[in-house]
Design an enzyme around this catalytic site. Structure first.
Site, PDB file in Angstrom:
ATOM      1  N   VAL A  12       0.862  -1.178   0.000  1.00 36.05           N
ATOM      2  CA  VAL A  12       0.000   0.000   0.000  1.00 36.05           C
ATOM      3  C   VAL A  12       0.897   1.225   0.000  1.00 36.05           C
ATOM      4  O   VAL A  12       2.027   1.195   0.495  1.00 36.05           O
ATOM      5  CB  VAL A  12      -0.963   0.024   1.202  1.00 36.05           C
ATOM      6  CG1 VAL A  12      -2.014  -1.051   1.071  1.00 36.05           C
ATOM      7  CG2 VAL A  12      -0.207  -0.104   2.512  1.00 36.05           C
ATOM      8  N   SER A  13       0.390   2.341  -0.524  1.00 32.78           N
ATOM      9  CA  SER A  13       1.250   3.493  -0.797  1.00 32.78           C
ATOM     10  C   SER A  13       1.431   4.413   0.405  1.00 32.78           C
ATOM     11  O   SER A  13       2.508   4.975   0.604  1.00 32.78           O
ATOM     12  CB  SER A  13       0.685   4.306  -1.969  1.00 32.78           C
ATOM     13  OG  SER A  13       0.625   3.515  -3.133  1.00 32.78           O
ATOM     14  N   THR A  14       0.421   4.619   1.214  1.00 36.28           N
ATOM     15  CA  THR A  14       0.473   5.649   2.246  1.00 36.28           C
ATOM     16  C   THR A  14       0.376   5.025   3.622  1.00 36.28           C
ATOM     17  O   THR A  14      -0.095   3.894   3.801  1.00 36.28           O
ATOM     18  CB  THR A  14      -0.673   6.657   2.064  1.00 36.28           C
ATOM     19  OG1 THR A  14      -1.929   5.968   2.238  1.00 36.28           O
ATOM     20  CG2 THR A  14      -0.627   7.273   0.671  1.00 36.28           C
TER      21      THR A  14
END
Length: 564
Positions: A12-14
């Site tokens: 996941v990015s954040t």
């Protein structure tokens, strides 16, 4: 279950997605697919990347996965979709190709990959679309945050500095806001008062906070000057939070890597100061009076100027000469405690190998050499330089002898001209030979030995040419040094006791090439050899540079310093 080594990769990015556990849906879908295919997933082969963007390849967990695949520990890799592996099309192609060359089968849950050209084209198109989607998403988020900031909404900031608590729209009844944390706000007011009213330094503020056992937001007892500076320059504490104070940029490729102990996956981005024209003010509750805030800014500027003035010029007598013989790193001088950095101050200071400092080598020091007392080693080096300067005629005779040796072996100008002429002739011959081979006048079997022989001869002439130039440069350097011996003799005649610190340093750097510090001895390498004999019959003494007893060992410096 089929016996094969399988692995999974999820990302996941954040950090917000990581806190909301959005990655769990990916892991559940991957595990379900692995079980349906009849494989078993071992816990050590679960590669989970929480809060890392897919724009860059330098990701810690991805690096571990690539290392495992390179070592042959994985035979089959499961990923939810190509954009989870990378957000850039070029990176997707690079990773998939790397994995396949190692014999690893890559399985994407949303689309099976075949070996036909159509399947490869579809994978490439998905990568391009994922990259386009990411850029559009970033642009929409940026535009939305700036619009919210222009309307005065705190939701554009998505976080709060020390002293505040960020209340999101969901918890704040539809409106995001800053809520003051009284315990942290008290610390913030103290920091501004110490800096603006008491005129303290940032290190002094850090020491006071640590003495009060005040903890950072992450629960640490150590406060860094970077944290304090960020707080003192944050206008949110006077009621004007700013969107765009900083921005993230990509890190340039380093010109050279660190000497060992480098981080396996360095950060691909860094945060820098934002452009002033892009900053937007957002009203928030104030914690500090405007007058105290302005006084703190004035004191910050004064401290910055004072620091620059202190760091001008050389600060240590042997600066730039001391080298660790064990690891090859330099020795740098450091003061003990928090004494003044004035070079003439009597406070104790030591020369210390930078290979022993954890902060420079990412927590993995490579050297065990101990520090050397700065005052003692500087005195001993100066005594040796002084003994050499007291007899300048001996130094002049040595340089004259060297110049005569250089002149005997030096080449004349006619020889240099002859070398240049031969090299030019060889270059023309090689060009003609290449033209003849290109025109079909000679075949390959005749061309190769002739051109190789000419290139070998050209290399020999080039080496001779460089040797002659080195002789000429050495002659010029020795002539320059012998001209400066008159200045040395004048200083000796006037009295070396009257020389100030800067003149001593200039003389030491003129005569000493380097000072090598080993665990058992210290060696001064002069630019001219010392002819003073060592005491006969004296037993060699080991020099261990301990700070506590270095003086007793340096008393026998005539034995411990090998002068070349």
């Amino acid at each position: 279950m089929i016996k094969a080594t399988v692995a999974c990769y999820a990302r996941v990015s954040t950090d917000a997605q990581s806190r909301d556990h959005t990655i769990e849906s990916q892991i559940a879908a991957i595990e379900q697919r692995i079980a349906a295919d009849g494989y078993a997933l071992e816990p050590e082969h679960r590669y989970i990347e929480d809060g890392h963007t897919g724009k860059y390849l330098q990701r810690p967990v991805l690096e571990k996965l690539r290392d495992a695949i390179a070592a042959g520990c994985v035979e089959r890799l499961y990923v939810h979709s190509p954009d989870r592996l990378a957000r850039r099309y070029a990176h997707q192609v690079l990773l998939v190709d790397e994995f396949r060359r190692k014999g690893v089968e890559v399985v994407f849950l949303n689309r099976s990959i075949g070996s036909t050209p159509e399947d490869t084209l579809l994978l490439h198109v998905q990568g391009v679309i994922a990259e386009y989607e990411r850029e559009k998403l970033l642009e929409r988020v940026r535009r939305g945050r700036r619009h919210a900031a222009h309307t005065g909404l705190v939701s554009a900031l998505t976080g709060a500095p020390y002293g505040y608590r960020y209340i999101c729209r969901h918890d704040g009844g539809g409106t995001a806001r800053y809520e003051i944390v009284e315990e942290e706000a008290r610390v913030v007011r103290l920091i501004f008062a110490w800096m603006g009213l008491d005129r303290m330094s940032m290190r002094g503020v850090c020491r006071r906070l640590e003495q009060m056992d005040c903890r950072t937001r992450r629960g640490l007892t150590h406060w860094s000057t970077g944290t304090i500076q960020g707080m003192l320059t944050n206008p949110a504490y006077i009621g004007q939070a700013v969107l765009g104070r900083s921005r993230v940029v990509e890190v340039d490729e380093p010109s050279r890597s660190n000497r060992r102990n480098a981080r396996p996956a360095p950060s691909a981005t860094r945060r820098i100061r934002g452009r002033s024209e892009e900053c937007i003010d957002i009203p928030v509750p104030a914690l500090v009076d405007l007058a105290v805030y302005e006084a703190a800014q004035i004191q910050l500027e004064e401290n910055r100027k004072h620091k620059r003035e202190q760091l001008k010029g050389a600060r240590w007598l042997l600066q730039g000469l001391t080298v660790c013989r064990s690891c090859g790193y330099s020795y740098c001088a450091k003061r003990s405690g928090f004494a003044s950095t004035n070079c003439s101050h009597e406070a104790p200071y030591y020369y210390r190998c930078i290979g022993t400092e954890e902060r420079r080598l990412h927590g993995a020091p490579k050297c065990t050499n101990l520090p050397v007392s700065g005052k003692r080693i500087e005195q001993v080096v100066w005594d040796h330089v002084r003994s050499l300067l007291e007899n300048p005629n001996r130094v002049a005779d040595e340089y004259r002898r060297r110049i005569q040796q250089v002149q005997v072996g030096a080449a004349s100008s006619d020889e240099l001209t002859n070398l240049d002429r031969q090299m030019k002739t060889l270059r023309n011959g090689i060009d003609r030979l290449i033209d003849a081979y290109g025109g079909g006048m000679i075949d390959k079997s005749e061309f190769e030995p002739r051109v190789n022989g000419m290139k070998q001869r050209m290399s020999q002439l080039d080496q001779q040419h460089h040797a002659v130039l080195d002789v000429v440069n050495a002659d010029s350097e020795l002539s320059l040094v012998i001209n400066r011996l008159e200045d040395f003799a004048a200083k000796v005649a006037q009295g070396l006791e009257r020389l100030d610190w800067n003149e001593k340093r200039k003389l030491i750097h003129t005569l000493v090439r380097r000072i090598e510090i080993a665990p058992d001895r210290i060696e001064v390498v002069f630019r001219v050899p010392s002819t003073s004999p060592s005491p006969e019959g004296a037993a060699p003494t080991s020099l261990a540079p301990h700070c506590s007893n270095v003086y007793s060992r340096l008393r026998h410096a005539g034995l411990l310093f090998a002068c070349r």
